[in-house]
Design an enzyme around this catalytic site. Structure first.
Site, PDB file in Angstrom:
ATOM      1  N   GLU A 103       4.250  -0.912  -6.701  1.00 48.85           N
ATOM      2  CA  GLU A 103       5.001  -1.485  -5.575  1.00 48.85           C
ATOM      3  C   GLU A 103       4.772  -2.995  -5.472  1.00 48.85           C
ATOM      4  O   GLU A 103       3.665  -3.466  -5.687  1.00 48.85           O
ATOM      5  CB  GLU A 103       4.576  -0.794  -4.276  1.00 48.85           C
ATOM      6  CG  GLU A 103       4.925   0.683  -4.255  1.00 48.85           C
ATOM      7  CD  GLU A 103       4.370   1.422  -3.041  1.00 48.85           C
ATOM      8  OE1 GLU A 103       3.765   0.774  -2.167  1.00 48.85           O
ATOM      9  OE2 GLU A 103       4.515   2.637  -2.971  1.00 48.85           O
ATOM     10  N   ARG A 146       1.157   8.660  -2.701  1.00 54.42           N
ATOM     11  CA  ARG A 146       0.991   7.356  -3.333  1.00 54.42           C
ATOM     12  C   ARG A 146       1.747   7.369  -4.646  1.00 54.42           C
ATOM     13  O   ARG A 146       1.856   8.409  -5.306  1.00 54.42           O
ATOM     14  CB  ARG A 146      -0.485   7.044  -3.581  1.00 54.42           C
ATOM     15  CG  ARG A 146      -1.286   6.715  -2.321  1.00 54.42           C
ATOM     16  CD  ARG A 146      -0.952   5.329  -1.792  1.00 54.42           C
ATOM     17  NE  ARG A 146      -1.803   4.935  -0.690  1.00 54.42           N
ATOM     18  CZ  ARG A 146      -1.530   5.111   0.590  1.00 54.42           C
ATOM     19  NH1 ARG A 146      -0.395   5.726   0.940  1.00 54.42           N
ATOM     20  NH2 ARG A 146      -2.351   4.690   1.536  1.00 54.42           N
ATOM     21  N   HIS A 184       8.302   2.413   0.975  1.00 49.06           N
ATOM     22  CA  HIS A 184       6.986   2.785   1.522  1.00 49.06           C
ATOM     23  C   HIS A 184       6.955   2.585   3.040  1.00 49.06           C
ATOM     24  O   HIS A 184       6.201   1.771   3.574  1.00 49.06           O
ATOM     25  CB  HIS A 184       5.874   1.963   0.854  1.00 49.06           C
ATOM     26  CG  HIS A 184       4.514   2.617   1.003  1.00 49.06           C
ATOM     27  ND1 HIS A 184       3.501   2.442   0.094  1.00 49.06           N
ATOM     28  CD2 HIS A 184       4.000   3.435   1.962  1.00 49.06           C
ATOM     29  CE1 HIS A 184       2.420   3.113   0.485  1.00 49.06           C
ATOM     30  NE2 HIS A 184       2.702   3.728   1.615  1.00 49.06           N
TER      31      HIS A 184
END
Length: 313
Positions: A261, A232, A279
């Site tokens: 993000e 993450r 991602h």
């Protein structure tokens, strides 16, 4: 089950969305302009929330849904769900482990190769016609490089097995030493970083692991070290990472995740020793369908009073 209200937190999978629409009364939260008003209106009909790595169920959302029974995450990560609140209220929580392990581990190896062998830069070199002016510069070998892994769970182990096939010595850090492995254990992330050439983040995001890769860790990894993050974004202190890369104190990075993000620090865009991905660790058609089927299976099991397929809470 068509009368059971399910709140889909954000767009995530067209297949999942279609199947939820067929089987339940689906509410698409991202299409709602007045969210508080909407939640007040539908508080008594929403019994399930489906979230993912970007949006889940925080304490505020959970408190606003008194009939909520289950939160099913279209992700293995649980950092967007208030697990303690769910436990307190007796709300079940599921995720999608195992089915995405292989893809994420594959991508981690891909990032290692892409950074060390400058694959993306090579591609641009050819496309721009530069090859006609001379050969591409020499790059760095991957096989045999020492790989340190933060977190030796399902994904960490899968990365280790793949890296072993390239002749890479494996070491790791977890909160406590794993009993059934021959990999070298280090009791701190700084020690791990000091003793590897490639450092991979593959642990769960918790308050304790936030910024687990900080300035001290980057200094330990050094000017020839490579950081790979498929965990993450908040695992890494992004400001320190940018500084380390710009100042040459870190050799390179392969990043699939970022702190805020979809915002990515623009300072990274011009660096050829950095590979940036949006991602997509689990982003294959096969895996996303398997993840969706697991979400659907968990919801149906819950509402049919059957055992959950992948219970967390």
């Amino acid at each position: 089950m068509e009368s059971i209200g399910v709140l889909l937190a954000c767009p995530m999978s067209s297949y999942l969305e279609q199947e939820l629409d067929k089987r339940f009364k689906l509410f698409r939260f991202w299409n709602v302009p007045q969210k508080n008003e909407f939640l007040n209106q539908h508080a008594n009909s929403i019994r399930a929330v489906v979230g993912n790595a970007f949006a889940g169920a925080d304490a505020e959302l959970i408190d606003s849904l008194p009939k909520l029974e289950i939160v099913s995450s279209f992700s293995v990560g649980l950092d967007k769900i208030d697990l303690n609140k769910c436990k307190d209220k007796g709300i079940r929580v599921t995720n999608t482990p195992d089915v995405l392990t292989e893809d994420v581990a594959d991508l981690a190896i891909g990032l290692m190769l892409a950074v060390l062998r400058r694959i993306c830069e090579c591609d641009r070199y050819v496309r721009k016609g530069l090859w006609k002016s001379g050969d591409f510069k020499l790059t760095s070998k991957f096989s045999g490089k020492s790989v340190g892994i933060i977190g030796l769970g399902r994904i960490g182990l899968a990365i280790a097995k793949r890296a072993e096939a390239f002749g890479c010595p494996i070491s790791y850090y977890t909160r406590s030493e794993k009993p059934n492995t021959n990999y070298k254990y280090y009791p701190s992330v700084v020690e791990l970083a000091s003793n590897c050439q490639i450092l991979v983040v593959a642990c769960a995001l918790t308050p304790e692991t936030r910024h687990i890769v900080n300035r001290e860790v980057m200094e330990a990894l050094g000017s020839k070290g490579i950081l790979i993050n498929i965990g993450r974004g908040p695992h890494v202190d992004e400001k320190e990472l940018v500084s380390a890369l710009l100042e040459g104190r870190l050799g390179g990075a392969g990043l699939d995740v970022f702190e805020n993000e979809p915002e990515v620090p623009e300072q990274l865009f011009g660096l050829e020793n950095v590979v940036l991905l949006p991602h997509v660790g689990s982003g294959t058609e096969e895996t996303r369908k398997a993840m969706a089927d697991l979400v659907l299976g968990n919801l149906e099991a819950h509402f049919l009073n059957k055992p959950l397929l992948t219970p967390v809470v």
